[in-house]
Scaffold this active site. Sequence first.
Site, PDB file in Angstrom:
ATOM      1  CD  GLU A 150      -3.070  -0.884   2.236  1.00  0.00           C
ATOM      2  OE1 GLU A 150      -2.796  -0.220   3.255  1.00  0.00           O
ATOM      3  OE2 GLU A 150      -4.160  -1.427   2.077  1.00  0.00           O
ATOM      4  CB  CYS A 161      12.686  14.976   4.228  1.00  0.00           C
ATOM      5  SG  CYS A 161      13.309  13.941   2.889  1.00  0.00           S
ATOM      6  CD  GLU A 304      -3.991  -6.030   3.071  1.00  0.00           C
ATOM      7  OE1 GLU A 304      -4.678  -5.301   3.812  1.00  0.00           O
ATOM      8  OE2 GLU A 304      -2.772  -5.890   2.921  1.00  0.00           O
ATOM      9  CG  HIS A 355      -7.942  -5.857  11.386  1.00  0.00           C
ATOM     10  ND1 HIS A 355      -8.487  -6.825  10.577  1.00  0.00           N
ATOM     11  CD2 HIS A 355      -7.975  -4.709  10.678  1.00  0.00           C
ATOM     12  CE1 HIS A 355      -8.817  -6.271   9.418  1.00  0.00           C
ATOM     13  NE2 HIS A 355      -8.524  -4.987   9.463  1.00  0.00           N
TER      14      HIS A 355
END
Length: 703
Positions: A150, A161, A304, A355
């Site tokens: 992901e 940065c 998923e 979860h």
Amino acid sequence: MTFFFGCDYYPEQWAQWLDEGEARWETDAGMMAAAGFNTVRLAEFAWGLLEPEPEQFDFAWLDRAIAVLHRHGLSIVLGTPTAAPPPWLLHAHPDLTQVDENGRRQGPGTRREACANHPAYQARSRLIVERMASHYAGHPALIGWQTDNEFGCHDTGRCFCPHCARAFQTWLRQRYGDLAALNKAWGGTFWGETYHAWEHIPAPLRSTAERNPGHLLDYFRFSSDSWVAYHRAQIDILRRACPGQFITHNLMGFAPQINYYDLSQGLDFVSWDNYHYHGATPAAIAAAHDHMRGVLRRHFWVIEQQVGQVNWSVYNPATPPGFTRLKTYQSIAHGADGMIYFRWRQALAGSEQYHSGLLDHAGQITPSYAEAAQIGREMQTLAPLLAGAEPQAQAAILLDYDSRWALEIQPHNQHLRGNVAEDHELHLPALQMDSFNPQDGPPYMTGRNWLAWPFLAPYVALWEKNIGVDIIAPAADLSRYPLVCAPFLHLLRPEIIATLQSYVHGGGTLVLGPRAGYKDAHNRLFATPQPGPLADLAGVHVRFFDSLEPRRANHLHWRSIPTTHDAIINLWAEVLQPRDAAVLASYGADWYAGQPAITHARRGKGQVIYVGCMGGPALYHILFDWLLPPIGVAAPLAPVAGVEVAVRQATDGRRLIFLLNHTAESRTLSLPQPGTDLLSGQRHERLLHLHAGQVAVFELRDG
Ligand code: GAL
């Protein structure tokens, strides 16, 4: 064909947490095989275990786990573990973590905290991927790779940065060549932002006032490109080492920060992670499937799939009976070739303890395990019939990242930000389409899909009408679609203009939404009236627009469309000036009552409808009831509220029709012909009763 069916499994956790240690793997693998599973995804966060110290690699535990799973007939998808850099790497490079747009550096020690442009993160990522790839190349259990995990999750698509600032300067040099071109593109003379040295161009951190829209849009593009390049390095390594295995990545539906069309180049297919946060509707999930299929215009996997409660939403409801089965068949109806459930068992320790899994934390099977096992049996009949059967789409909806980003930068109405990262944390209300009540606050979809509902309004109307849709890039080949909707084509690049012109002149029907064609590729306004280069095609231009606070809703008077239904307008109203277009609807209230809101122009062999206002699905229902019959777009079955109907069609004319009851009540449908439900084996004459959450699949034959 093989339908890839299984779960996401973390053998390393159970070896550590249970007294029985690795012996548990045997039990788990046996239970997976008993459910009909053939595939397991492993290791996508295991870098710290696979390389516990720099260049000290330990694949032995993973080899043993794979051996157990393989013995039970399970194939393996391996994740490259780069989403979770190991503690030694973070310790050695305190500047490896991202800096957000407020200048705040993220802490180490969770996941996704690394910067795509950090040289050590890049080099170490390449090394672990090379070592894993060479260790597992040719392994008989390995069928494919998932890169990382992901990209962009947890709002990490954009880092500000110093490494990124320098890389941005290089990216700009390559894009613009000279500073004069950049200064012209960004047009920053008003506040004295004229650059005379590349080194002076900053990463656009938040500051006192509005940031330059050209600068910001280029930074969003650069940030996306940074992850695309980081990803590409992994794809190239895997492709060289493992030419026989597929490569995929798990996308996140409508996640906002990374251009998924670019990110997915080089993959064999995309996968995605399907979670039903508080507020997601079946239509919104269907739209996400249709976009995931549209990214590469190929079938996809759900790698998923939520099977119970998530641990991260505003509320975390238990899933009702039939949830896992319903969501699995919805995915298949939209073109999934793989269904992998997250996760096998609820964690005892560490992150995400709340979860759910297919097994609960105590190792007991849940109703979702039983549903998965039922699907495992049903797929023996269904899987062979899926081969060559393509999800049928009669319409395309265009989704463009530049337009999303331009609207994110300048929404001009706080409810139209379009993208709200991690907005489930903001406690926003659930998606309310036509029932949107201004008192409730902004009408966002909450959670992981991050898309404002006005974008989805035409989609939802088509979904409710049982018309299949592809959600694709705007410069894709549109010739196969009788209908194309572009709900938010705010920013136009030359190739988009050319594609739409030839589509319409060739006979297509284009529905443009509000805010179309206001911006050029550099996020500047066109010097001609909106919709800029599309004004001739649409036969209309925008005289002015109104950004409405929620309490100032308007409504439409339909002119040439016979209807008794009303359509409410919210948030955005453009007053149109037809050039050679007919007025379909005008505003019903406010000081521009009676002025044009929607127009219709015939062009070449095609036509353009310009919708200058923001409405919900009700507006599009009225429009489509009038527009679709003459262009031959028709539903396979009359709509029944809350029952999704989707068709997969093979080239030999064979059609599979999926009927999914998303409601909590029974529904009755009229079948087009008598048939046998491929899942239950029951024959039905003309009427089919589907109880709450039930699914049926029929094979239709022509004639
Ligand atoms: C996904 C992620 C998984 C897990 C899951 C929980 O974003 O890829 O690792 O965190 O969410 O819902």
